[in-house]
Write a protein that holds these residues in place. Structure first.
Motif, PDB file in Angstrom:
ATOM      1  N   GLY A   1      25.903  31.737  50.770  1.00 18.61           N
ATOM      2  CA  GLY A   1      24.628  31.313  50.205  1.00 18.61           C
ATOM      3  C   GLY A   1      24.707  30.752  48.795  1.00 18.61           C
ATOM      4  N   ILE A   2      25.876  30.754  48.201  1.00 22.08           N
ATOM      5  CA  ILE A   2      26.041  30.220  46.844  1.00 22.08           C
ATOM      6  C   ILE A   2      26.818  28.905  46.941  1.00 22.08           C
ATOM      7  N   SER A   3      26.401  27.937  46.166  1.00 25.92           N
ATOM      8  CA  SER A   3      27.029  26.623  46.286  1.00 25.92           C
ATOM      9  C   SER A   3      28.161  26.469  45.280  1.00 25.92           C
ATOM     10  N   TYR A   4      29.235  25.893  45.730  1.00 23.43           N
ATOM     11  CA  TYR A   4      30.401  25.610  44.895  1.00 23.43           C
ATOM     12  C   TYR A   4      30.729  24.126  45.038  1.00 23.43           C
ATOM     13  N   SER A   5      31.382  23.599  44.037  1.00 27.65           N
ATOM     14  CA  SER A   5      31.733  22.186  44.078  1.00 27.65           C
ATOM     15  C   SER A   5      33.236  22.006  43.948  1.00 27.65           C
ATOM     16  N   ASP A   6      33.793  21.367  44.920  1.00 25.42           N
ATOM     17  CA  ASP A   6      35.221  21.076  44.898  1.00 25.42           C
ATOM     18  C   ASP A   6      35.411  19.694  44.306  1.00 25.42           C
ATOM     19  N   CYS A   7      35.933  19.644  43.088  1.00 22.95           N
ATOM     20  CA  CYS A   7      36.076  18.361  42.396  1.00 22.95           C
ATOM     21  C   CYS A   7      37.543  18.013  42.234  1.00 22.95           C
ATOM     22  N   GLY A   8      38.298  18.211  43.293  1.00 21.60           N
ATOM     23  CA  GLY A   8      39.716  17.892  43.205  1.00 21.60           C
ATOM     24  C   GLY A   8      40.483  19.079  42.668  1.00 21.60           C
ATOM     25  N   ASP A   9      40.939  18.976  41.427  1.00 19.39           N
ATOM     26  CA  ASP A   9      41.774  20.056  40.906  1.00 19.39           C
ATOM     27  C   ASP A   9      40.962  21.161  40.244  1.00 19.39           C
ATOM     28  N   THR A  10      39.662  20.992  40.194  1.00 22.89           N
ATOM     29  CA  THR A  10      38.836  22.020  39.555  1.00 22.89           C
ATOM     30  C   THR A  10      37.638  22.330  40.434  1.00 22.89           C
ATOM     31  N   TRP A  11      37.313  23.606  40.461  1.00 20.41           N
ATOM     32  CA  TRP A  11      36.104  24.024  41.147  1.00 20.41           C
ATOM     33  C   TRP A  11      35.022  24.274  40.111  1.00 20.41           C
ATOM     34  N   TYR A  12      33.835  23.793  40.412  1.00 24.58           N
ATOM     35  CA  TYR A  12      32.703  24.037  39.523  1.00 24.58           C
ATOM     36  C   TYR A  12      31.604  24.747  40.283  1.00 24.58           C
ATOM     37  N   GLN A  13      30.822  25.443  39.517  1.00 22.38           N
ATOM     38  CA  GLN A  13      29.657  26.082  40.118  1.00 22.38           C
ATOM     39  C   GLN A  13      28.467  25.822  39.213  1.00 22.38           C
TER      40      GLN A  13
END
Lengths: 274, 211
Positions: free
Chosen positions: B180-192
């Motif tokens: 239920g929580i969104s994460y962002s895969d931006c290549g070499d870094t994950w952001y939330q």
């Protein structure tokens, strides 16, 4: 004649304050120093301020619109103003709703409905919510202090406002009687540790603030936060039913930054600009 | 304001001390190059974050790092309080001199009280820093001391280990939802995305479970 009476009152107040300060419970201040309890406590200016504080803190419900702005001193030294409009509805003991529209158009809403406190960013369609049991005082403190969220003038909306002012205010003065909207307002100036503020209160009628200006006197450029209050309504109606935290079905839920455990973050964050 | 010139003189010197003490913090924010961008329209290049933004009745004691939310380093807070103390002492003296011009609008006894108060206010400030933790339960006069939160610059800049929404949108990321929580895969870094202050910021995060 008025001056000599004030000097005598000053001496009496200082003596009383000194006795009060050395009593147990005030051990945090060095003995025989009572910086908060000087003659300002009995001054007409402080009486006016407390009149407003007592009235506000005892209201069962109210709604008000705030048009506000604040300075940001840029690295270049240029001072830029940003602003926002807030519509606040408060129903004690545990209902609070603030609709915010920033000057750049971003809209958001803060709601406390007695069980959780949440923020909905309408522009980005994201929301964060955290369980919160308690009254408005507790929820505001939790929101600002623990969740590190922004609620300007938060202190005005807690029931302990009179005590807060008594503790913080070191000096007050009546500057003048200002005409705003063709009506007379008492213009007060108060000083606390780190922040000076001015407030305009109606000379007659309900002592609801019309304008407030906070000056961060120890910060570079002494930036200010100001707010004009309008449309005070002491009977906003049965809005408790309207204050439920409804978000669109496709809104994304995100956490409060303060609630993300440090263990979830990389230990060596390089943080390079992209 | 007719006293502006003298006020600038009295605050300029201690302002340098003040700026020096927080130079690390400024460097972290400095990559926004707000000055270089000039007056681009719509907030471009101008920072909207600052101590006045919180609208708080208490002054901030230390800038808060975006990462980890709210956790303040004890040493940073003491150092910053110390540098601010010097600033306040000098500024108080500056104001003291200016106040002489307003003699006729202030009651007689107040000047003496002001001198006295300035002297022990400095002592009380140091004393208060020491006993603040003990006093926490009794009275916390800084509970509404909202720091700048995630200090964001309008532009690509990073504070701590978080980036602004504007910077985030320049990246090429894929969104995943875990629990239920969104994460962002931006290549070499994950952001939330996370809410801090009045804004959504994007904080560097470890990859969610399963990735």
């Amino acid at each position: 004649m008025q001056t000599s009476i004030r000097v005598i009152a000053t001496g009496a107040m200082l003596l009383t304050a000194w006795v009060a300060a050395v009593a147990p419970g005030a051990a945090d201040d060095p003995p025989n120093d009572a910086p908060n309890a000087d003659a300002a406590m009995a001054s007409p200016a402080m009486e006016q301020l407390m009149r407003m504080a007592d009235f506000l803190s005892q209201l069962g419900q109210f709604s008000v619109t705030l048009q506000s702005g604040y300075d940001v001193v840029q690295e270049s030294g240029q001072k830029i103003e940003f602003g926002e409009r807030r519509e606040l509805v408060l129903v004690r003991p545990d209902r609070l709703q603030v609709d915010v529209e920033r000057s750049d158009g971003q809209a958001s809403r803060v709601i406390f409905d007695g069980e959780s406190i949440g923020v909905f960013d309408a522009t980005r369609n994201m929301y964060a919510s955290s369980p919160m049991q308690g009254d408005i005082d507790a929820s505001i403190r939790h929101f600002v202090k623990d969740l590190n969220m922004r609620l300007p003038l938060a202190m005005l909306f807690v029931t302990t406002l009179p005590e807060e002012l008594e503790e913080r205010v070191q000096q007050t003065a009546i500057v003048d009687t200002s005409m705003l909207d063709s009506k007379p307002f008492v213009h007060l100036a108060a000083r606390t540790d780190g922040v000076d503020f001015q407030v305009w209160i109606p000379e007659s009628g309900d002592p609801l603030p019309r304008r407030i200006v906070l000056t961060y006197k120890d910060e570079e450029g002494q930036p200010q936060y100001w707010a004009n209050f309008s449309d005070w309504n002491l009977s906003p109606g049965p809005l408790a039913t309207l204050m439920s935290f409804d978000v669109p079905d496709d809104a994304t839920r995100i956490p409060f930054l303060a609630e993300i455990p440090a263990s979830a973050m990389p230990s060596a964050a390089t943080g390079e600009a992209k | 304001m007719k006293n502006r010139a003298s006020l600038q003189v009295f605050t300029f010197g201690p302002a340098i001390l003040f700026i020096g003490a927080v130079s690390l913090d400024v460097d972290a924010r400095g990559r926004g190059d707000a000055g270089a961008r000039g007056m681009a329209g719509g907030g471009g290049g101008f920072s909207a974050a600052g101590p006045a933004r919180g609208g708080s009745f208490s002054a901030r004691s230390a800038p808060r790092a975006a990462a980890g939310g709210g956790a303040m380093d004890q040493a940073d807070r003491s150092d910053r309080a110390g540098s601010r103390q010097d600033f306040r002492t000098d500024a108080a003296q500056g104001r003291q001199d200016m106040r002489g011009e307003r003699q006729d609008t202030v009651s007689d006894g107040r000047d003496d009280r002001q001198d006295h108060r300035d002297e022990y206010r400095d002592d009380r400030q140091d004393y208060r820093e020491d006993v603040r933790d003990d006093r926490q339960d009794y009275y916390d006069d800084r509970w509404d001391n909202w720091g700048t939160g995630a200090a964001v610059v309008a532009g690509a800049a990073i504070v701590g280990s978080a980036i602004t929404a504007a910077a985030y949108y320049d990246l090429d990321c894929t969104t995943v939802v875990v629990d239920g929580i969104s994460y962002s895969d931006c290549g070499d870094t994950w952001y939330q995305p996370a809410y801090s202050g009045g804004d959504v910021t994007y904080v560097v995060i470890d990859a969610p479970p399963g990735y």
